[in-house]
Design a protein around this motif. Structure first.
Motif, mmCIF file in Angstrom:
data_model
loop_
_atom_site.group_PDB
_atom_site.id
_atom_site.type_symbol
_atom_site.label_atom_id
_atom_site.label_comp_id
_atom_site.label_asym_id
_atom_site.label_seq_id
_atom_site.Cartn_x
_atom_site.Cartn_y
_atom_site.Cartn_z
ATOM 1 N N VAL C 88 1.270 -1.236 -0.362
ATOM 2 C CA VAL C 88 -0.034 -0.228 0.362
ATOM 3 C C VAL C 88 0.992 1.253 0.195
ATOM 4 C CG1 VAL C 88 -1.717 1.271 1.221
ATOM 5 C CG2 VAL C 88 -1.779 -1.480 0.977
ATOM 6 N N ASP C 92 0.061 3.641 -2.903
ATOM 7 C CA ASP C 92 -0.502 5.406 -2.237
ATOM 8 C C ASP C 92 0.777 6.459 -2.910
ATOM 9 O OD1 ASP C 92 -2.551 4.691 -1.431
ATOM 10 O OD2 ASP C 92 -1.499 4.866 0.816
ATOM 11 N N GLU C 161 -7.612 7.709 -8.217
ATOM 12 C CA GLU C 161 -6.758 8.025 -7.465
ATOM 13 C C GLU C 161 -7.026 7.175 -6.582
ATOM 14 O OE1 GLU C 161 -4.644 11.308 -6.662
ATOM 15 O OE2 GLU C 161 -4.418 10.465 -9.123
ATOM 16 N N ARG C 163 -5.689 7.004 -3.594
ATOM 17 C CA ARG C 163 -4.310 7.497 -2.208
ATOM 18 C C ARG C 163 -5.479 8.506 -1.396
ATOM 19 N NH1 ARG C 163 -0.826 12.630 -3.675
ATOM 20 N NH2 ARG C 163 0.142 11.872 -2.080
ATOM 21 N N GLU C 164 -6.390 9.096 -1.425
ATOM 22 C CA GLU C 164 -7.363 10.376 -1.619
ATOM 23 C C GLU C 164 -7.126 8.993 0.176
ATOM 24 O OE1 GLU C 164 -6.827 13.357 -1.571
ATOM 25 O OE2 GLU C 164 -5.512 13.075 -3.204
ATOM 26 N N LEU C 167 -11.039 5.268 0.767
ATOM 27 C CA LEU C 167 -10.720 4.640 -0.473
ATOM 28 C C LEU C 167 -12.072 4.611 -0.794
ATOM 29 C CD1 LEU C 167 -8.270 2.497 0.667
ATOM 30 C CD2 LEU C 167 -7.893 3.368 -1.167
#
Lengths: 301, 254, 452
Positions: C88, C92, C161, C163-164, C167
């Motif tokens: 991750v 990320d 995306e 990463r934000e 999830l």
């Protein structure tokens, strides 16, 4: 050979009458020749395959060879994507065919189901088989739109027909002894199936599923031609446009190579399933040596 | 007629099946080859018609060197050598006549054999061959419908149809019962006597060898251990060939 | 309690019951589905995800009786946490779509986990097998992560995306699919190696393949049923079939099916006859007992295998490209199609003939061709006839479809009408094809029954 005929005297063999040479083998031979040649001539005349046609054919083939050679592998990445799509279609079609044909195979087996059931199921199966995949796909595309989905359905449905027939044949070939034994010890009909029929039939049925997968790969490649996804469209459209033929040929070569590899793997797995013996190929023996040195201590003596 | 001079046969894999054998067989002789299985009996016969690779020495048959002969020469040589097999090797699905006509294949023009249009002379030879082994009435029956003894006689007829100078018989009676064995052996003896065809027979059974042979060749581990008149052969000699005493297994009738 | 006397003397030690294949299969599926649930539940919190997945994997190994040490369990959970966190953390940090440059380092972390699994199974694996297990975990994570971004629902993910902080639903499906595929694949391979059985690996591979396939071609049962419910509307277009229509615009409607139909039959006859005849020499060259020499054998066999991979329609494409869109191309295509199947079937039959008659024929001094004609051919002749009938049957089917690319016959008509959406006419043609195929099959079965 004139001398030798005199050399053998017939003194000690009695006056045995020589049998007449029978005529029917010669008659059969002539009938066979007529049965082969007659329709062939009918066909050749009907297709108007003239001497002119035949004379030009080698030149035309040579032209084609020049157009496709050397093959242009610049789009191999895309080719692989399309081949993968064909593989997905073939796989799903095989799954559809396998899962649905399995119960139908039981219903079509004369030693399991009553005649009132086998008869309609069998006609259903042979009815399905009579539709070539391509024709089925042509009928399904208006309902489901272009793309791999109707292709997978068409091949899947056709696979039900062929696999159902093969499965029923395997089931009819099983040894009846275990079934009787289970019934005799108070087992139900279902239990007789589960413990008496399925274990006997499964290896062959599994092998047929795998074999069907090999066939379905070719079928799904073909279906691309009518817009049902996969490699077919790629090759077909490339061949239609002369400057692109070398790319189409490259795609064809890649497809042949892929199919050969998959066939080889599938064939060795099938052999393994049917014989229960590991394959004796060099690769298999190497794997054996590398990975199967010690068995867990199951045999504690 | 047949000359082995220091002949050596080595199979792919290194097995030396025939080791430095020197034997001369004169025209018209009736020779029996005995030995344990694996002693090289079969190999010796097959060296005569070039079925096995000769790696050392020389094998001369009908004044033709077998070792290193071209395919064409070998075919010519084989057309003069009839061969009879333990398992008869008939084409089961074909009729007896067609099996016997196979003996004429090397003599007929290519187009005739391709179309199956046999010359009358060759048919006559085939029929005579069948008469000689007394099975003419079965000429147009499928080979698979015959008994073992009858099949072997068709096998002999096929070899005779070649009009051969040499006859090789590789364990001709090993698949037959005792009565039929004797009949087949008598046929072979008669053919040798009447037609003067040089005959080379492999036998496993000693009593058959004694009953029908004139000259005996003993092989052990590919080496020649005996060559002489069969009348002079004592139990000692047999022990030498077999490497052990004679057991009932070595006799056809005990 | 039981009919068997408990006090009866026991002789010998009872052998341990081997784990059933069924148990392996259930184990593999539990492992995959479990990992998927864990993936969805942990929402990509790396260390938690990894540790929980490791727990599932260990649980299944324990259930299968492959691993029995609590210490190993601890090691696996820790390794899983490290691997998951690593995965991750690497992903990320990325900005754009996931590509190979990110996938490989992200998945590399799972080497640690793979090593822990191999360690737990150390008593059952050879060194090579342990190495394979270790690598397979990393590879099994890498593949769905990389190619997973091209998978149906996952396709969008690569562009979104991840990463934000929180999830998205798509993100959780990513963490459902990747562990499902990875654990199913690597897990079943591990079990297969540990037990020396092929079944677990085969099942794992089959399930993985199915998941990917259904995703890729967007196969949806829902769509199947929605479309099926509308089939009534479509049926109106197909039914009733129209049997006659004008040849060209302005002409009287005539029966235009007959001529192309006969042409189809002619293509099938010519293709089957010539193909089967040409297969004779090829099959004998490609069979061990009758091949003249080694190079010929390999040449013929390779040629045979290659032409067998080309489907009927592709032959038609090749020959229409060469000689034009006519029945001649169709006949040529059928010749090669028949040649491919017949030579394969026949050479396999020749491989199993009796060798004695061949030797006998050679001993008479016959030429090679004579040996084949007189000693080999009679042995395979009944099979050859049966195969020829079967191939004629196949040819009728195939010559129908090759018309679709313009190689003559009824297929060409079918394609024309399809392109103009004349479904009633398409229906008529399909009925003709259907009846023909059924008839040919029945005749073929009748003749074959006579032969045997």
């Amino acid at each position: 050979m004139t001398d030798s005929t005199e050399l053998w005297t017939k003194d000690d063999t009695g006056p045995v009458i020589r049998p007449d040479e029978p005529r029917w083998p010669k008659i059969i031979r002539w009938i066979a020749v007529i049965v082969i040649i007659g329709p062939l001539i009918w066909g050749l005349l009907g297709l108007e395959i003239s001497a002119d046609n035949l004379r030009r054919a080698p030149g035309q083939m040579w032209n084609l060879v020049q157009q496709v050679w050397p093959p242009d592998f610049s789009e191999t990445g895309r080719t692989f994507e399309k081949i993968l799509e064909s593989l997905y279609v073939a796989w799903i079609a095989t799954i559809i065919g396998a899962t649905l044909s399995f119960p139908l195979g039981f219903l079509a087996a004369t030693n399991i189901a009553p005649r009132s059931v086998t008869l309609p199921v069998r006609s259903l199966l042979s009815g399905i088989r009579a539709f070539p995949e391509l024709v089925l796909a042509i009928m399904l595309i208006p309902a489901f739109g272009l793309g791999p989905f109707p292709g997978a359905l068409a091949i899947g449905i056709h696979s039900i027909g062929t696999l159902g027939k093969l499965t029923s044949e395997v089931i009819e070939g099983v040894d009846e002894g275990p079934i009787e034994a289970i019934r005799a010890s108070g087992g139900t009909r279902m239990q007789a199936m589960q413990f008496g029929v399925v274990p006997q039939a499964m290896p062959n049925v599994l092998a047929y599923w795998l074999y069907r997968f090999e066939i379905n790969i070719r079928a799904s490649a073909v279906l691309g031609v009518i817009g049902a996804g996969g490699i077919g469209d790629e090759i077909y459209s490339r061949f239609l446009f002369v400057p692109d033929r070398s790319k189409g040929f490259a795609a064809l070569l890649v497809m042949i190579a892929t199919v050969l590899v998959i066939d080889a793997i599938s064939a060795s797995v099938r052999r393994r399933i049917i014989t229960g013996q590991p394959s004796r190929s060099m690769m298999a023996r190497l794997m054996q040596r590398l990975f199967a040195k010690k068995r867990p201590a199951e045999t504690s003596s | 007629m047949i000359e082995f001079t220091n002949a050596t046969v080595v199979y792919p894999g290194g097995l030396k099946a025939l080791d430095d054998v020197t034997v001369t067989i004169e025209p018209g002789e009736f020779v029996v080859v005995v030995g344990l299985s694996g002693a090289g009996k079969s190999t010796m016969l097959r060296a005569v018609n070039g079925f096995v690779p000769i790696v050392g020495g020389s094998v001369k048959v009908l004044d033709q060197e077998v070792r290193g002969a071209s395919n064409k020469d070998l075919r010519g040589l084989r057309s003069n050598i009839g061969m009879i097999f333990q398992t008869f090797n008939l084409v089961n699905r074909a009729r007896v006549m067609n099996n016997v006509l196979m003996g004429r294949l090397a003599q007929v023009p290519r187009w005739r054999s391709t179309l199956g249009m046999w010359p009358e002379d060759d048919k006559e030879l085939a029929l005579q061959a069948l008469e000689r082994v007394d099975i003419i009435e079965k000429a147009y029956i499928r080979a698979s419908d015959l008994s073992g003894g009858q099949q072997q006689r068709v096998g002999i007829a096929r070899a005779l149809a070649q009009d051969p100078k040499i006859l090789l018989a590789d364990e001709p009676v090993a698949s037959l019962d005792p009565v039929t064995s004797h009949m087949v052996m008598r046929d072979l003896q008669r053919i040798n006597r009447d037609l003067g065809i040089t005959t080379l027979i492999n036998l496993h059974f000693l009593d058959l060898a004694r009953a029908y042979g004139k000259r005996l060749i003993g092989l052990r581990d590919g080496k020649l251990v005996y060559d002489g008149d069969i009348a002079d052969v004592s139990d000692e000699v047999f022990r030498d060939i077999y490497g052990r005493a004679i057991t009932p297994d070595d006799l056809l009738e005990t | 309690m039981t009919a068997i006397d408990a006090a009866a003397p026991v002789s010998g030690v009872r052998p341990q019951e081997p784990t059933s294949s069924f148990r392996f299969v259930v184990g593999a599926i539990v492992m995959g589905v479990g990992a998927a649930i864990v993936g969805a539940a942990t929402l990509g919190i790396g260390w938690l995800w990894g540790a929980a997945t490791a727990g599932v994997v260990y649980g299944v190994l324990w259930w299968l009786g492959l691993a029995r040490s609590p210490i190993d369990a601890g090691i696996m959970v820790i390794a899983g946490a490290v691997s998951g966190q690593w995965f991750v953390a690497v992903l990320d940090g990325r900005a754009g779509p996931v590509d190979i440059a990110e996938t490989t380092p992200a998945a590399l972390g799972f080497v640690v986990f793979g090593a822990a699994v191999a360690w737990a199974l150390r008593h059952r694996l050879t060194v090579a097998a342990a190495a394979l297990v270790t690598v397979s975990w990393a590879a099994a994570v890498a593949l769905p992560t990389q190619y997973g971004v091209g998978l149906g629902i996952l396709a969008d993910l690569g562009r979104r995306e991840l990463r934000e902080g929180v999830l998205q639903v798509l993100g959780s499906s990513f963490f459902t699919m990747v562990p499902l595929l990875a654990v199913l694949f690597a897990g079943s391979l591990t079990v297969a190696l540990a037990t020396k059985r092929a079944a677990p690996a085969s099942v794992g591979l089959a399930v993985v393949m199915s998941v990917i396939s259904f995703n890729m071609i967007e196969f949806s049962v829902v769509e199947l049923f929605t479309q099926a419910s509308q089939i009534g509307d479509l049926a109106k277009e197909f039914w009733p079939p129209t049997w006659t229509w004008p040849k060209t615009i302005g002409q009287e409607p005539t029966n235009v099916i007959i001529d192309p139909f006969i042409e189809t039959l002619q293509i099938a006859v010519v293709g089957a006859t010539l193909g089967c005849l040409m297969a004779l020499p090829l099959a004998f060259m490609a069979a061990r007992p009758t091949t003249p020499d080694e190079p010929t054998y390999w040449g013929a066999k390779s040629f045979m295998n290659v032409i067998r991979t080309i489907p009927d329609l592709f032959w038609a494409i090749i020959f229409t490209a060469a000689v034009g869109f006519n029945a001649f191309a169709g006949a040529l295509a059928m010749v090669f199609f028949s040649l491919a199947i017949m030579s394969k079937l026949l050479s396999e039959t020749v491989d199993s003939i009796e060798l004695g008659p061949l030797e006998a024929a050679r001993a008479t001094g016959s030429r090679h061709a004579q040996v084949i004609q007189y000693a080999a051919l009679p042995q395979v002749l009944p099979n050859y006839v049966a195969y020829a009938l079967y191939i004629f049957e196949l040819n009728v089917r195939a010559s129908v479809v090759i018309g679709i690319v313009g190689a003559g016959g009824i297929g060409r008509l079918l394609n024309e009408q399809r392109n103009f959406f004349q479904w009633d006419r398409v229906m008529a043609i399909v009925i003709v094809i259907f009846v023909t195929v059924i008839l040919i099959e029945m005749v073929s079965i009748l003749i074959r029954r006579r032969l045997v």
